[in-house]
Design an enzyme around this catalytic site. Structure first.
Site, PDB file in Angstrom:
ATOM      1  N   HIS A  72       0.555  -1.355  -0.137  1.00  0.00           N
ATOM      2  CA  HIS A  72      -0.215   0.090   0.237  1.00  0.00           C
ATOM      3  C   HIS A  72       1.033   1.259  -0.146  1.00  0.00           C
ATOM      4  O   HIS A  72       1.469   1.242   0.838  1.00  0.00           O
ATOM      5  CB  HIS A  72      -0.866   0.039   1.450  1.00  0.00           C
ATOM      6  CG  HIS A  72      -2.510  -0.666   1.332  1.00  0.00           C
ATOM      7  ND1 HIS A  72      -3.172  -0.750   1.769  1.00  0.00           N
ATOM      8  CD2 HIS A  72      -2.304  -2.050   0.341  1.00  0.00           C
ATOM      9  CE1 HIS A  72      -4.682  -1.533   1.160  1.00  0.00           C
ATOM     10  NE2 HIS A  72      -3.068  -2.427   0.360  1.00  0.00           N
ATOM     11  N   TYR A 197      -8.924   5.484   7.823  1.00  0.00           N
ATOM     12  CA  TYR A 197      -9.652   6.231   8.678  1.00  0.00           C
ATOM     13  C   TYR A 197     -10.922   7.343   8.961  1.00  0.00           C
ATOM     14  O   TYR A 197      -9.936   7.842   8.642  1.00  0.00           O
ATOM     15  CB  TYR A 197      -7.617   6.564   9.450  1.00  0.00           C
ATOM     16  CG  TYR A 197      -7.274   5.975   9.497  1.00  0.00           C
ATOM     17  CD1 TYR A 197      -6.039   5.331   9.088  1.00  0.00           C
ATOM     18  CD2 TYR A 197      -6.493   5.343  11.033  1.00  0.00           C
ATOM     19  CE1 TYR A 197      -5.103   4.097   9.333  1.00  0.00           C
ATOM     20  CE2 TYR A 197      -6.004   4.425  10.941  1.00  0.00           C
ATOM     21  CZ  TYR A 197      -5.000   3.529  10.299  1.00  0.00           C
ATOM     22  OH  TYR A 197      -3.766   2.688  10.022  1.00  0.00           O
ATOM     23  N   PRO A 289      -3.436   0.085  19.003  1.00  0.00           N
ATOM     24  CA  PRO A 289      -3.546  -0.509  17.261  1.00  0.00           C
ATOM     25  C   PRO A 289      -3.723   0.971  16.129  1.00  0.00           C
ATOM     26  O   PRO A 289      -3.688   0.753  15.342  1.00  0.00           O
ATOM     27  CB  PRO A 289      -4.499  -1.612  17.754  1.00  0.00           C
ATOM     28  CG  PRO A 289      -5.016  -1.226  18.367  1.00  0.00           C
ATOM     29  CD  PRO A 289      -5.150  -0.467  19.405  1.00  0.00           C
ATOM     30  N   LYS A 293       1.602  -0.758  14.904  1.00  0.00           N
ATOM     31  CA  LYS A 293       3.329  -0.278  15.304  1.00  0.00           C
ATOM     32  C   LYS A 293       3.173  -1.194  16.864  1.00  0.00           C
ATOM     33  O   LYS A 293       4.373  -1.934  15.926  1.00  0.00           O
ATOM     34  CB  LYS A 293       3.490   0.797  16.618  1.00  0.00           C
ATOM     35  CG  LYS A 293       3.135   1.877  15.533  1.00  0.00           C
ATOM     36  CD  LYS A 293       4.365   1.847  14.590  1.00  0.00           C
ATOM     37  CE  LYS A 293       4.105   3.045  12.954  1.00  0.00           C
ATOM     38  NZ  LYS A 293       4.967   2.764  11.834  1.00  0.00           N
ATOM     39  N   TYR A 381       4.344   5.945  10.593  1.00  0.00           N
ATOM     40  CA  TYR A 381       3.784   5.142   9.617  1.00  0.00           C
ATOM     41  C   TYR A 381       3.851   4.340   8.741  1.00  0.00           C
ATOM     42  O   TYR A 381       3.931   2.724   9.305  1.00  0.00           O
ATOM     43  CB  TYR A 381       2.543   5.738   8.523  1.00  0.00           C
ATOM     44  CG  TYR A 381       1.371   4.676   8.787  1.00  0.00           C
ATOM     45  CD1 TYR A 381       1.085   4.058   7.348  1.00  0.00           C
ATOM     46  CD2 TYR A 381       0.542   4.763  10.050  1.00  0.00           C
ATOM     47  CE1 TYR A 381      -0.244   3.642   7.853  1.00  0.00           C
ATOM     48  CE2 TYR A 381      -1.107   4.678   9.343  1.00  0.00           C
ATOM     49  CZ  TYR A 381      -1.102   3.191   8.579  1.00  0.00           C
ATOM     50  OH  TYR A 381      -2.565   1.914   8.731  1.00  0.00           O
TER      51      TYR A 381
END
Ligand code: APR
Ligand code: PHB
Length: 390
Positions: A72, A197, A289, A293, A381
């Site tokens: 991704h 998100y 979460p 990580k 990220y």
């Protein structure tokens, strides 16, 4: 029985440590409480940082991940009726994430260990650690004794290793959150190519996936929520309410195959070692979460511990082992902050805190309009590069 390293726990940390030590000629025995079937079907996280992918490929266990994992190159932040893509290829060129279920990583690692005759023992009861401050510690379990030189506590937050450290040695840092996540696995084609998100008045929602046929979702719910309160039709209705907030997006529905409530907490135990016991992964630290990580931090700890143990068993040099905890904690705290930041940025808190809500919206507006701000999200990220030599 005797081995060089007794590893408690066959999750990603314990299994990867055993495999990497094997590649460095160091013997280990893995002791796991649950059955092999249980650990291989346990649904957990699904996002691998660039460094984790590189580590698994370099260790020769990345074959299926490379075939089946989903690279991704961005994620979407969805709020205020709009979607904003964080484009990794633009912000952090050459770095991306791979969506691949943690249980798939565990399956690949178990196969890699058992193939050359690695010693991984499942359904082991009553593991207890002994003489961890001496240079000849040992582990007992199910009426047996395993003598070793070092114990690696890879047994997660609820394991036996961290509590084996005497009172007064550890400093524990924790933060709890006023919500939990309801995780849902569904046999339905993902409704978007990338992760979404979504922040909104009804609460946070996450659209993720495991394969072109399997979607993974999370809903922010009260901290003590009972999954029985969430029949399938309620789950789909709430996911639609929280995700169908931009023009043209429709959420596909299908058969729900797993649902569970996960608590949200931040936790670090310092130091991550005592005597001949070394903690790695969730046994030493927990992150909410939101930043994906947990698994990736476990991999980073294991890389450091492997190098330290390989040096120790090669020529007895203790320096890297002595510095293990310090070497891990910089990255641990960076991931702690990022996970806390993503969680506070995207979740709905107490509706009376109107000021806090405006701060969240302002920060989201900044992250989705400033390249500098978006880059800070992107580089954390996809995962910051490992320190030299780790
Ligand atoms: N004896 C033997 N095994 C134990 C014991 C015990 N007393 N207690 C726990 N275990 C096992 C658990 O059954 C589990 O398989 O230790 C393993 C710990 O694995 P994880 O909890 O997956 O932790 P870790 O390997 O550090 O991986 C971190 O897992 O929980 C997720 O979100 C977390 O993605 C992160 C990753
Ligand atoms: C998942 O797919 O399980 C997942 C993805 C991103 C997160 C958390 C979980 O931030």
């Amino acid at each position: 029985m005797r081995t060089q390293v007794a590893i408690i726990g066959a999750g990603p940390a314990g299994l990867l440590l055993s495999h990497l030590l094997h590649l460095r000629g160091v013997e280990s025995v893995v002791l796991e409480r649950r059955s092999r079937a249980y650990v291989e079907q346990r649904v957990r996280a699904g996002v691998l940082e660039q460094g984790t992918v590189d580590t698994l490929v370099a260790a020769g266990v990345g074959g299926r991940m490379s075939r089946e994992g989903l690279p991704h190159h961005g994620i979407e932040l969805r709020y205020g009726g709009r979607g904003h893509r964080i484009a990794f290829e633009k912000l952090v060129p050459g770095r991306s994430i791979t969506v691949y279920g943690q249980q798939e990583v565990v399956k690949d690692l178990i196969a890699a260990r058992l193939d050359p005759g690695g010693d991984v023992r499942f359904e082991v009861d009553d593991v207890a650690l002994h003489d961890i401050a001496a240079d000849r510690p040992y582990v007992t379990f199910g009426g047996e004794r395993l003598d070793c030189d070092v114990i690696a506590g890879c047994d997660g937050f609820h394991g036996v290793s961290r509590p084996s450290i005497p009172d007064g040695v550890l400093t524990e840092f924790r933060r709890d959150y006023p919500f939990a996540w309801l995780g849902v696995l569904a046999r339905v084609k993902p409704s978007a190519e990338e992760l979404i998100y979504a922040r909104g008045e009804r609460g946070f929602a996450l659209h993720s996936m495991r394969s072109p046929e399997i979607s993974r979702f999370y809903l922010q719910v009260p901290p003590d929520e009972d999954v029985a309160e969430w029949p399938d039709d309620r789950i789909w209705a709430e996911l639609k309410a929280r995700l169908e907030t931009v023009p043209g997006f429709r959420l596909a529905t299908g058969e729900i195959i797993e649902k569970a409530v996960t608590p949200m907490r931040s936790f670090v135990a310092e130091p991550m070692q005592y005597g001949r016991l070394f903690l790695a992964g969730d046994s030493a630290h927990i992150v909410p979460p939101t930043g994906a990580k947990g698994l990736n931090l476990a991999v980073a700890d294991v890389r450091v511990l492997t190098a330290a143990l390989a040096a120790f068993f090669a020529d007895g040099s203790p320096e890297l082992l002595d510095r293990y905890s310090a070497a891990c904690l910089t990255r641990v705290w960076r991931a702690q902050h990022f996970s806390w930041w993503m969680t506070t940025l995207l979740h709905t808190f107490d509706s009376d805190d109107a000021y806090g809500g405006r701060l969240q919206t302002s920060y989201l507006d900044y992250v989705t309009s400033s390249e500098a701000a978006a880059t800070t999200l992107a580089e954390n990220y996809v995962g910051l590069p490992y320190e030299e030599g780790m």
